[in-house]
Scaffold this motif. Structure first.
Motif, PDB file in Angstrom:
ATOM      1  N   ARG A  50       0.807  -1.218   0.000  1.00 14.18           N
ATOM      2  CA  ARG A  50       0.000   0.000   0.000  1.00 14.18           C
ATOM      3  C   ARG A  50       0.842   1.271   0.000  1.00 14.18           C
ATOM      4  NH1 ARG A  50      -0.304   3.048   4.762  1.00 14.18           N
ATOM      5  NH2 ARG A  50      -0.640   2.009   6.782  1.00 14.18           N
ATOM      6  N   ASN A  51       2.156   1.110   0.152  1.00 16.72           N
ATOM      7  CA  ASN A  51       3.020   2.291   0.209  1.00 16.72           C
ATOM      8  C   ASN A  51       3.043   3.070  -1.103  1.00 16.72           C
ATOM      9  OD1 ASN A  51       3.535   1.551   2.794  1.00 16.72           O
ATOM     10  ND2 ASN A  51       5.693   1.011   2.497  1.00 16.72           N
ATOM     11  N   GLN A  52       2.563   2.431  -2.180  1.00 14.28           N
ATOM     12  CA  GLN A  52       2.533   3.125  -3.467  1.00 14.28           C
ATOM     13  C   GLN A  52       1.350   4.091  -3.541  1.00 14.28           C
ATOM     14  OE1 GLN A  52       5.179   2.282  -5.164  1.00 14.28           O
ATOM     15  NE2 GLN A  52       5.555   0.698  -3.615  1.00 14.28           N
ATOM     16  N   ARG A  53       0.461   4.023  -2.578  1.00  9.10           N
ATOM     17  CA  ARG A  53      -0.768   4.802  -2.682  1.00  9.10           C
ATOM     18  C   ARG A  53      -0.891   5.793  -1.523  1.00  9.10           C
ATOM     19  NH1 ARG A  53      -5.992   1.606  -4.063  1.00  9.10           N
ATOM     20  NH2 ARG A  53      -6.462   3.748  -4.658  1.00  9.10           N
ATOM     21  N   ASP A  54      -1.702   6.807  -1.738  1.00  7.14           N
ATOM     22  CA  ASP A  54      -1.995   7.762  -0.682  1.00  7.14           C
ATOM     23  C   ASP A  54      -2.992   7.110   0.289  1.00  7.14           C
ATOM     24  OD1 ASP A  54      -2.132  10.796   0.209  1.00  7.14           O
ATOM     25  OD2 ASP A  54      -4.188   9.999   0.212  1.00  7.14           O
ATOM     26  N   VAL A  55      -2.644   7.056   1.570  1.00 10.29           N
ATOM     27  CA  VAL A  55      -3.466   6.295   2.509  1.00 10.29           C
ATOM     28  C   VAL A  55      -4.848   6.918   2.688  1.00 10.29           C
ATOM     29  CG1 VAL A  55      -2.592   7.433   4.610  1.00 10.29           C
ATOM     30  CG2 VAL A  55      -3.449   5.092   4.728  1.00 10.29           C
ATOM     31  N   GLY A  56      -4.926   8.249   2.664  1.00 17.10           N
ATOM     32  CA  GLY A  56      -6.221   8.911   2.817  1.00 17.10           C
ATOM     33  C   GLY A  56      -7.142   8.594   1.648  1.00 17.10           C
ATOM     34  N   GLN A  57      -6.586   8.665   0.442  1.00 17.18           N
ATOM     35  CA  GLN A  57      -7.373   8.364  -0.741  1.00 17.18           C
ATOM     36  C   GLN A  57      -7.814   6.901  -0.741  1.00 17.18           C
ATOM     37  OE1 GLN A  57      -8.375  10.649  -3.143  1.00 17.18           O
ATOM     38  NE2 GLN A  57      -9.686   8.893  -3.635  1.00 17.18           N
ATOM     39  N   MET A  58      -6.891   6.052  -0.295  1.00 16.49           N
ATOM     40  CA  MET A  58      -7.200   4.620  -0.269  1.00 16.49           C
ATOM     41  C   MET A  58      -8.348   4.327   0.706  1.00 16.49           C
ATOM     42  SD  MET A  58      -4.461   1.598   0.311  1.00 16.49           S
ATOM     43  CE  MET A  58      -4.022   2.250   1.898  1.00 16.49           C
ATOM     44  N   MET A  59      -8.339   4.980   1.868  1.00 12.37           N
ATOM     45  CA  MET A  59      -9.431   4.779   2.829  1.00 12.37           C
ATOM     46  C   MET A  59     -10.756   5.244   2.238  1.00 12.37           C
ATOM     47  SD  MET A  59      -8.049   3.606   5.705  1.00 12.37           S
ATOM     48  CE  MET A  59      -8.389   4.185   7.331  1.00 12.37           C
ATOM     49  N   CYS A  60     -10.722   6.370   1.548  1.00 12.44           N
ATOM     50  CA  CYS A  60     -11.954   6.870   0.916  1.00 12.44           C
ATOM     51  C   CYS A  60     -12.431   5.883  -0.138  1.00 12.44           C
ATOM     52  CB  CYS A  60     -11.711   8.236   0.277  1.00 12.44           C
ATOM     53  SG  CYS A  60     -11.536   9.551   1.476  1.00 12.44           S
ATOM     54  N   GLY A  80     -20.408  -1.615  -3.800  1.00 12.72           N
ATOM     55  CA  GLY A  80     -21.073  -2.296  -2.692  1.00 12.72           C
ATOM     56  C   GLY A  80     -21.208  -1.441  -1.460  1.00 12.72           C
ATOM     57  N   THR A  81     -20.499  -0.302  -1.383  1.00 10.36           N
ATOM     58  CA  THR A  81     -20.661   0.551  -0.200  1.00 10.36           C
ATOM     59  C   THR A  81     -22.003   1.300  -0.291  1.00 10.36           C
ATOM     60  OG1 THR A  81     -19.354   2.237  -1.329  1.00 10.36           O
ATOM     61  CG2 THR A  81     -18.221   0.925   0.319  1.00 10.36           C
ATOM     62  N   VAL A  82     -22.583   1.514   0.866  1.00  7.67           N
ATOM     63  CA  VAL A  82     -23.880   2.196   0.938  1.00  7.67           C
ATOM     64  C   VAL A  82     -23.660   3.693   0.733  1.00  7.67           C
ATOM     65  CG1 VAL A  82     -25.823   2.677   2.480  1.00  7.67           C
ATOM     66  CG2 VAL A  82     -24.723   0.430   2.507  1.00  7.67           C
ATOM     67  N   ALA A  83     -24.602   4.331   0.074  1.00  6.69           N
ATOM     68  CA  ALA A  83     -24.493   5.779  -0.132  1.00  6.69           C
ATOM     69  C   ALA A  83     -24.348   6.491   1.213  1.00  6.69           C
ATOM     70  CB  ALA A  83     -25.736   6.284  -0.862  1.00  6.69           C
ATOM     71  N   GLY A  84     -23.414   7.425   1.298  1.00  6.83           N
ATOM     72  CA  GLY A  84     -23.196   8.167   2.544  1.00  6.83           C
ATOM     73  C   GLY A  84     -22.203   7.496   3.481  1.00  6.83           C
ATOM     74  N   SER A  85     -21.650   6.347   3.067  1.00  6.16           N
ATOM     75  CA  SER A  85     -20.653   5.663   3.924  1.00  6.16           C
ATOM     76  C   SER A  85     -19.455   6.569   4.162  1.00  6.16           C
ATOM     77  CB  SER A  85     -20.169   4.371   3.250  1.00  6.16           C
ATOM     78  OG  SER A  85     -21.211   3.455   3.104  1.00  6.16           O
ATOM     79  N   GLN A  86     -18.877   6.451   5.363  1.00  8.90           N
ATOM     80  CA  GLN A  86     -17.735   7.306   5.708  1.00  8.90           C
ATOM     81  C   GLN A  86     -16.569   6.468   6.212  1.00  8.90           C
ATOM     82  OE1 GLN A  86     -18.989  10.356   8.414  1.00  8.90           O
ATOM     83  NE2 GLN A  86     -20.080  11.460   6.797  1.00  8.90           N
ATOM     84  N   VAL A  87     -15.413   7.069   6.165  1.00 12.40           N
ATOM     85  CA  VAL A  87     -14.225   6.410   6.724  1.00 12.40           C
ATOM     86  C   VAL A  87     -14.414   6.323   8.239  1.00 12.40           C
ATOM     87  CG1 VAL A  87     -11.737   6.602   7.098  1.00 12.40           C
ATOM     88  CG2 VAL A  87     -12.735   7.272   4.889  1.00 12.40           C
ATOM     89  N   PRO A  88     -14.228   5.136   8.848  1.00 10.18           N
ATOM     90  CA  PRO A  88     -14.373   5.022  10.311  1.00 10.18           C
ATOM     91  C   PRO A  88     -13.449   6.008  11.016  1.00 10.18           C
ATOM     92  CG  PRO A  88     -14.161   2.857   9.307  1.00 10.18           C
ATOM     93  CD  PRO A  88     -13.888   3.855   8.222  1.00 10.18           C
ATOM     94  N   ASN A  89     -13.967   6.703  12.005  1.00 15.00           N
ATOM     95  CA  ASN A  89     -13.135   7.717  12.684  1.00 15.00           C
ATOM     96  C   ASN A  89     -13.297   7.678  14.195  1.00 15.00           C
ATOM     97  OD1 ASN A  89     -15.656   8.716  12.983  1.00 15.00           O
ATOM     98  ND2 ASN A  89     -15.236  10.763  12.158  1.00 15.00           N
TER      99      ASN A  89
END
Ligand code: SF4
Length: 192
Positions: free
Chosen positions: A108-118, A126-135
């Motif tokens: 995963r080091n090749q990718r931006d972690v924030g973008q990857m979480m999004c 398959g994600t539900v509309a309005g899903s958010q990154v767990p915080n």
């Protein structure tokens, strides 16, 4: 079964050595490989006592002789646990590719972690509309990159493999418990 552990260990270890193990950013495959030493585990237990470890479910580490670290560092909690292990273990061993060089999680080091979480939590199929990154504040913060453990603490020994085979683990522990510098023969080292 005849092994070098019996006898040699008595010479160098008049008491049982305390061993702690942990899985950081790993898959537990290295722990499974440790269990693959099968009946030799009984012989091992004549010479060592497991402290904090997934094998004992003891959560808090005390003063130990040997710490076996599986997995690299992918979040802040991994770093904290690793520092605790370093502070409590006389000898620290990086077990497996993930601990030694980051292994598979470091892809995963090749990718931006924030973008990857999004991508994973918000816009993946398959994600539900309005899903958010767990915080939730209980969740450990991810690091920007996955790091091998030697970048954060001093590591005494490296045991390569993904996972290291049971023969390599047994040979390594046999040497270590007998007070010898572990040396793996060519047949015991592999990286797949
Ligand atoms: Fe799993 Fe391989 Fe990493 Fe060990 S080195 S934790 S077996 S991926």
């Amino acid at each position: 079964m005849t092994t070098a552990l019996t006898g040699a260990t008595h010479l160098h270890a008049p008491r049982k050595l305390k061993v702690a193990t942990v899985s950081l950013a790993g898959c537990f495959g290295c722990h499974m490989s440790l269990l693959d030493i099968d009946e030799r585990l009984l012989e091992l237990l004549e010479h060592v006592e497991f402290d904090c470890s997934p094998l004992t479910d003891i959560k808090t580490i005390s003063s130990c002789d040997i710490g076996l670290i599986e997995g690299g560092l992918c979040n802040a909690e991994n770093v904290q646990v690793l520092r605790e292990f370093r502070a409590h273990c006389k000898t620290l061993v990086a077990v497996g590719a993930c601990a030694i060089n980051g292994g598979l999680p470091a892809q995963r080091n090749q990718r931006d972690v924030g973008q990857m979480m999004c991508d994973v939590y918000c816009s993946h199929n398959g994600t539900v509309a309005g899903s958010q990154v767990p915080n939730d504040p209980e969740l450990p913060l991810p690091l920007n990159h996955v790091h091998p453990i030697h970048e954060v603490v001093h590591v005494d020994y490296f045991l390569p493999g993904c996972p290291p085979g049971d023969g390599a683990i047994w040979s390594f522990l046999t040497d270590l418990l007998a007070g010898r510098t572990p040396q793996l023969g060519p047949g015991l080292i592999h990286y797949d």
